[in-house]
Design an enzyme around this catalytic site. Sequence first.
Site, mmCIF file in Angstrom:
data_model
loop_
_atom_site.group_PDB
_atom_site.id
_atom_site.type_symbol
_atom_site.label_atom_id
_atom_site.label_comp_id
_atom_site.label_asym_id
_atom_site.label_seq_id
_atom_site.Cartn_x
_atom_site.Cartn_y
_atom_site.Cartn_z
ATOM 1 C CB SER A 123 -0.968 -0.054 1.187
ATOM 2 O OG SER A 123 -2.002 0.877 1.060
ATOM 3 C CG ASP A 191 -6.329 -3.206 -3.734
ATOM 4 O OD1 ASP A 191 -6.853 -2.142 -3.351
ATOM 5 O OD2 ASP A 191 -5.208 -3.578 -3.347
ATOM 6 C CG HIS A 207 -5.882 -2.188 -0.012
ATOM 7 N ND1 HIS A 207 -4.930 -2.168 -1.016
ATOM 8 C CD2 HIS A 207 -5.367 -1.420 0.995
ATOM 9 C CE1 HIS A 207 -3.901 -1.422 -0.646
ATOM 10 N NE2 HIS A 207 -4.131 -0.963 0.569
#
Length: 225
Positions: A123, A191, A207
């Site tokens: 991320s 995602d 995610h």
Amino acid sequence: MSRRRLLSAGVLAAALLTPIPAAAQAEPGCTDAQLIMARGTDFDDGLFFAAPDAIPDYKVGEPLYAALQEADPERSWSQYNVAYPADLVGVVGVPMGSKDLVAHLEARAAACPNQLFVLAGYSQGANVVGNSIGMNSSSATVGGPVAVTIPAELEPRVRAVLLFGNPMHAEGKTVPEPYASRSRDYCEPGDPICNGLTAPGTDFDAHTNYYHYMPAAAAFVLAQL
């Protein structure tokens, strides 16, 4: 004995007595390889790179590190968690993270001349890793400008780059050379962080679904070492 012979003998003796510089020696605690991991937004800075109450699928660093050790048991491994805020102010935090990553890599490379490195980011952490290899993430989710990059002389020792849920993926950015051939950018279908918020079928739960990529990521790393 002539003066010339005396001088020659003295030079030879000095040369024989002068110690030959030793090759760089590794400091205690060096390992064959090290995983440098940049955690995602709001993850803590502990060993396992995830919030203490996170469900297993939400973790990335811990299962990746375990998968690397399992895939490559003959090699000694260590890990380092990049120090940076990992909050929603990425324009500040991401450059801080890339600076810490590069500084750590430089120090570790000097202390451990034979150690190889694997970079991984999840991320926002993917922005940190990307910035350290020259990818500007200013336009990405919780991104930031490039502040510092890994020195060219250390590039060969970075054997693999792994990005999970990478916000720059949604921007169409790819890992640049010379790292492209030794990188993997994992983006779970649905995602929104790596596919884009307007992509069809987006699901924020996707995610958190990167746990199942770890065996493939470890196998890829093993092929690069």
